[in-house]
Design an enzyme around this catalytic site. Structure first.
Site, PDB file in Angstrom:
ATOM      1  N   GLU A 139      -5.705  23.047  24.215  1.00  0.00           N
ATOM      2  CA  GLU A 139      -5.932  24.309  24.927  1.00  0.00           C
ATOM      3  C   GLU A 139      -6.996  25.115  24.159  1.00  0.00           C
ATOM      4  O   GLU A 139      -7.001  25.115  22.922  1.00  0.00           O
ATOM      5  CB  GLU A 139      -4.592  25.073  24.928  1.00  0.00           C
ATOM      6  CG  GLU A 139      -4.588  26.424  25.568  1.00  0.00           C
ATOM      7  CD  GLU A 139      -3.202  27.096  25.436  1.00  0.00           C
ATOM      8  OE1 GLU A 139      -2.356  26.636  24.621  1.00  0.00           O
ATOM      9  OE2 GLU A 139      -2.958  28.080  26.159  1.00  0.00           O
ATOM     10  N   LYS A 199      -3.866  27.698  34.047  1.00  0.00           N
ATOM     11  CA  LYS A 199      -2.482  27.770  33.523  1.00  0.00           C
ATOM     12  C   LYS A 199      -1.632  28.734  34.350  1.00  0.00           C
ATOM     13  O   LYS A 199      -2.001  29.915  34.500  1.00  0.00           O
ATOM     14  CB  LYS A 199      -2.557  28.235  32.064  1.00  0.00           C
ATOM     15  CG  LYS A 199      -1.236  28.278  31.320  1.00  0.00           C
ATOM     16  CD  LYS A 199      -1.502  28.661  29.858  1.00  0.00           C
ATOM     17  CE  LYS A 199      -0.275  28.590  28.991  1.00  0.00           C
ATOM     18  NZ  LYS A 199      -0.584  28.886  27.570  1.00  0.00           N
ATOM     19  N   CYS A 258      -0.124  23.992  27.743  1.00  0.00           N
ATOM     20  CA  CYS A 258       0.853  24.477  26.768  1.00  0.00           C
ATOM     21  C   CYS A 258       2.171  24.948  27.379  1.00  0.00           C
ATOM     22  O   CYS A 258       2.953  24.140  27.840  1.00  0.00           O
ATOM     23  CB  CYS A 258       0.215  25.548  25.885  1.00  0.00           C
ATOM     24  SG  CYS A 258       1.017  25.599  24.257  1.00  0.00           S
ATOM     25  N   VAL A 266       3.178  26.829  19.479  1.00  0.00           N
ATOM     26  CA  VAL A 266       3.652  27.617  18.340  1.00  0.00           C
ATOM     27  C   VAL A 266       5.162  27.455  18.150  1.00  0.00           C
ATOM     28  O   VAL A 266       5.674  27.695  17.070  1.00  0.00           O
ATOM     29  CB  VAL A 266       3.290  29.112  18.497  1.00  0.00           C
ATOM     30  CG1 VAL A 266       1.797  29.310  18.399  1.00  0.00           C
ATOM     31  CG2 VAL A 266       3.797  29.691  19.809  1.00  0.00           C
TER      32      VAL A 266
HETATM   33  C1  ACM Z   1       1.029  28.563  24.431  1.00  0.00           C
HETATM   34  O1  ACM Z   1       1.291  28.504  25.633  1.00  0.00           O
HETATM   35  N1  ACM Z   1      -0.201  28.488  23.984  1.00  0.00           N
HETATM   36  C2  ACM Z   1       2.101  28.713  23.448  1.00  0.00           C
END
Ligand code: ACM
Length: 261
Positions: A38, A109, A142, A169
């Site tokens: 990402e 996203k 992510c 994370v």
């Molecule tokens: C994330 O979605 N970058 C934790």
């Protein structure tokens, strides 16, 4: 067919250097599909909307996409890579899908994480697959992993291989992807980043351990937590197209939709 990820530690704001590093690794990777993290070109820990605007690119004609198209042509590979898309006044946490013959499309996203909600619009393009001939690719970014509906929808729509660009994370995704792949009988390539970013009193540490996961929940490759690393695995796409768990259970057709709300 082989699928791969490139795991590294992008340097914040160093777009040229991050692209150069990614392209160098792409050139050495012997696989048909390569997934990058990402926001691989910009870094993640944005501190203002103005900064996010400065780092963003229009699609498909931004410099990052053009560099990746050239690399895909040169190495005859498909590339899935995360970046910030600018469309008029709106910014999206997006991924581009690129084939050896050029730009195929983008994913935006849909599940924004934490302060991303301050900079980005939630994705509005849905969860569709990209047919690249050798397989059907579904794309997630992510935090989309946290919502089982993301991968379920991609599987129901026909994706065989989930390309998952990440800056993780939390420490749970790599384990969760085993279940996500098993319950949907799909392959997944999670391309995570490493390192730590510290900016304006804020800090993020990324978990590395990028992973290629099979439809039987097996981990086909897992990178180290801190390493710059290319991970490659052989993918037998027929395994993802057989949704039978045993002679009596079909992963998708056995769903009891009438009991789900
Ligand atoms: C994330 O979605 N970058 C934790």
């Amino acid at each position: 067919m082989k699928a791969a990820f490139i795991q590294f530690n992008p340097q914040f704001g160093e777009i040229e250097a991050n692209i150069k590093k990614a392209v160098k690794h792409i050139e050495r990777t012997e696989a048909e599909i390569i997934v990058l993290p990402e926001l691989f070109n910009t870094g993640y820990l944005i501190v203002s909307k103005d900064e996010a605007f400065d780092l963003a690119e229009p699609l498909p004609h931004g410099k990052t996409t053009e560099a990746l198209c050239a690399a895909a042509l040169e190495s005859k590979v498909h590339i899935i890579a995360g970046l910030i898309e600018r469309q008029d006044e709106n910014l999206f946490n997006a991924a581009v899908i690129i084939s050896p013959t050029g730009y195929l499309g983008k994913y935006r996203k849909i599940h924004l994480f934490n302060e991303e909600k301050l900079w980005f619009q939630p994705g509005d393009l849905g969860l569709n697959f990209f047919d690249i001939g050798i397989c059907k690719i579904g794309v997630m970014i992510c935090f989309d992993w946290f919502f089982p509906e993301s991968m379920r929808t991609l599987a129901l729509n026909g994706a065989d291989l989930i390309c998952h660009s990440a800056n993780l994370v939390l420490p749970f995704c790599q384990d969760a992807m085993k279940t996500r792949c098993l319950e949907n009988r799909v392959f997944a390539v999670t391309a995570n980043r490493t390192g730590e970013e510290n900016r304006n009193g804020k800090s993020c540490r990324y978990t590395g351990r990028s992973q290629i996961t099979g439809p039987d929940a097996r981990i086909l490759y897992q990178a180290g937590a801190e390493t710059e690393e290319i991970g490659i695995a052989e993918i037998d796409i027929d395994l993802a197209r057989n949704k039978n768990l045993n002679p009596y259970n079909h992963t998708l057709l056995d769903r009891r939709k009438e009991f789900y709300s």
